[in-house]
Write an enzyme that holds these catalytic residues in place. Structure first.
Site, PDB file in Angstrom:
ATOM      1  N   LYS A  44      -0.794  -4.292  -3.271  1.00  0.00           N
ATOM      2  CA  LYS A  44      -2.100  -3.742  -2.895  1.00  0.00           C
ATOM      3  C   LYS A  44      -2.230  -2.340  -3.480  1.00  0.00           C
ATOM      4  CE  LYS A  44      -5.151  -2.441   0.843  1.00  0.00           C
ATOM      5  NZ  LYS A  44      -5.314  -1.064   0.328  1.00  0.00           N
TER       6      LYS A  44
ATOM      7  N   SER B 117       0.811  -1.207   0.000  1.00  0.00           N
ATOM      8  CA  SER B 117       0.000   0.000   0.000  1.00  0.00           C
ATOM      9  C   SER B 117       0.853   1.269   0.000  1.00  0.00           C
ATOM     10  CB  SER B 117      -0.955  -0.041   1.193  1.00  0.00           C
ATOM     11  OG  SER B 117      -1.933   0.957   1.113  1.00  0.00           O
TER      12      SER B 117
ATOM     13  N   ASP C 100       9.756   5.611 -10.525  1.00  0.00           N
ATOM     14  CA  ASP C 100       9.335   6.230 -11.788  1.00  0.00           C
ATOM     15  C   ASP C 100       9.986   7.579 -12.014  1.00  0.00           C
ATOM     16  OD1 ASP C 100       7.764   4.063 -12.321  1.00  0.00           O
ATOM     17  OD2 ASP C 100       5.840   5.126 -12.222  1.00  0.00           O
TER      18      ASP C 100
END
Length: 445
Positions: free
Chosen positions: A322, A297, A308
């Site tokens: 998740k 999470s 990224d």
């Protein structure tokens, strides 16, 4: 019990927002649903009239609610008294018990992760263990709240857990002395070579500020710039979405951090850098983020954002996967629905649902003698019943790749122990920073 305290922070394993539920909205039922509601009401009447023993309305209504939510994903749930209390104590990180995160797996209690420094960790309980008995009493088939309640108890009292562990020939017992669990969300340490090490154990309130404070303390110890930084998110089950955004923003000076997309416009939000902290608090410092199967999470939000945005090298093992957001919808003063309302995406548009975050460099935990066997049976989001399916079809080979042996990592736990290496993943990260320096910041798969 008032909802004020548990609602002031997010649920421990998910991002939670408060959305008002209106009486009028709850009362509206579409005409086409009427026949199904007629079946429900007819079933209620039959049970009240004909069941072998009298059944109270409370039992039947709670059963109906649980049944509806059981048809959804595993993170949607009905919360009342005891469940809300458990949510509150997990958020506050201050309770008496064992210090483990657990989840139901087909009626069995499975350990997601023992908290760092907890009595459970000290007793040798591992992620992936199944708890079958408590003090000799079988707990299979209990509700999760019932099992957790039995594990809680006054600090100093002992409890005997029967454990089934993959790779062991037979179950075994572990005695654990309960303690006062006062989790430290953030800890830090200066490692050799002027490398800072910061461990984030959960995303409770003020984690971003605590990590910023740890950075300042580490810089003070070296009298200036750090030579490298390791951010450890292993075994971190998540927590507040806001704190995940804050921690990511601490190391980013531009671009998107995460986005969430739901059915309604209100559930579609983009979170950008430079909204919580200005600039990169560790500008110019090469950085590695450690993740594993217990990183879920909020941990995946941070790892995905820094990966990224090419700010950090992600190292370790594929994360839990998740990628959904839960909203807490009050039903009454002491009851609420925790309902999945959105999915979240990394800056490049990746959904981590099911697949998780794949590290740039996969490093197994060789210092754990049971790690190789346990990894074959590791529980991730994709293993949970009724989990949300990723919108992009995931190749089975990609999900299994982290279970294949890497010829670069052949040392045994015994050999590493003889060398004084207690945590191979951390040791490898530190050696990588010392060996490559600033090059690690731009390294990509």
């Amino acid at each position: 019990m008032s909802l004020a305290r548990p609602l002031r922070a997010a649920a421990l394993l998910c991002a939670v927002a408060l959305v008002p539920a209106t009486t009028a909205g709850l009362a509206q039922v579409e005409g086409r649903a009427s026949p199904e509601f007629a079946k429900l009401f007819a079933t209620y009447q039959r049970i009240k009239a004909s069941y072998v023993e009298p059944v109270s309305d409370d039992v039947l209504i709670r059963g109906a609610i649980d049944g509806m939510l059981a048809a959804l994903d595993p993170h949607s749930a009905y919360l009342d008294g005891s469940a809300l209390q458990r949510l509150e104590t997990m958020i506050d990180g201050n309770y008496q018990g064992l210090g483990i995160s657990v989840q139901m797996d087909d009626g069995a209690v499975k350990v997601v992760s023992p908290f760092k420094g907890s009595p459970a960790e000290a007793a040798g309980i591992k992620a992936g263990d199944y708890i079958t008995h408590i003090d000799g009493k079988l707990i299979y088939g209990l509700e999760l709240d019932e099992a957790v309640q039995q594990m809680r108890g006054p600090a100093g009292s002992a409890i005997r857990l029967s454990i089934f562990r993959a790779g062991r020939d037979a179950p075994f017992d572990v005695s654990v002395t309960r303690g006062l669990i006062e989790l430290e969300p953030v800890t830090h340490e200066l490692k050799a070579g002027r490398i800072g090490y910061i461990s984030v154990n959960e995303f409770s309130r003020d984690v971003g500020a605590d990590v910023n404070g740890a950075l300042n303390a580490l810089r003070g110890q070296v009298g200036g710039q750090l030579a490298g930084l390791v951010l450890d998110l292993r075994r971190n089950p998540g927590g507040s979405l806001d704190e995940a955004v804050a921690l990511s923003d601490l190391f980013l000076d531009k671009g998107q951090i995460v986005s969430q997309r739901g059915r309604s416009r209100a559930d579609t939000i983009q979170y950008q850098a430079e909204t919580v902290y200005r600039g990169d608090a560790a500008r110019g410092v090469p950085m590695i983020v450690l993740i594993d199967v217990g990183s879920a999470s909020a941990s995946e939000i941070v790892a995905g954002a820094l990966q990224d945005q090419h700010r950090a090298l992600i190292m370790g093992e594929r994360s839990f996967g998740k990628g959904s957001v839960q909203t807490l919808l009050p039903l009454a003063q002491d009851a609420a629905l925790k309902l999945t309302t959105a999915r979240y995406y990394t800056p490049s548009g990746r959904s981590v649902q099911e697949g998780g975050i794949e590290p740039d460099i996969r490093v197994p935990q060789l210092s754990d003698p049971d790690a190789a066997t346990r990894s074959q049976y590791a529980m991730r989001e994709s293993d949970l019943r009724r989990h949300l399916v990723n919108e992009v079809d995931l190749e089975d080979e990609s999900l299994e790749s982290d279970r294949q042996a890497d010829p670069r990592f052949t040392a045994t736990a015994e050999e590493l122990k003889a060398q004084g290496v207690e945590d191979f993943q951390l040791d490898y990260a530190l050696k990588t920073l010392r060996r490559t320096g600033g090059a690690v910041m731009t390294a990509r798969r």
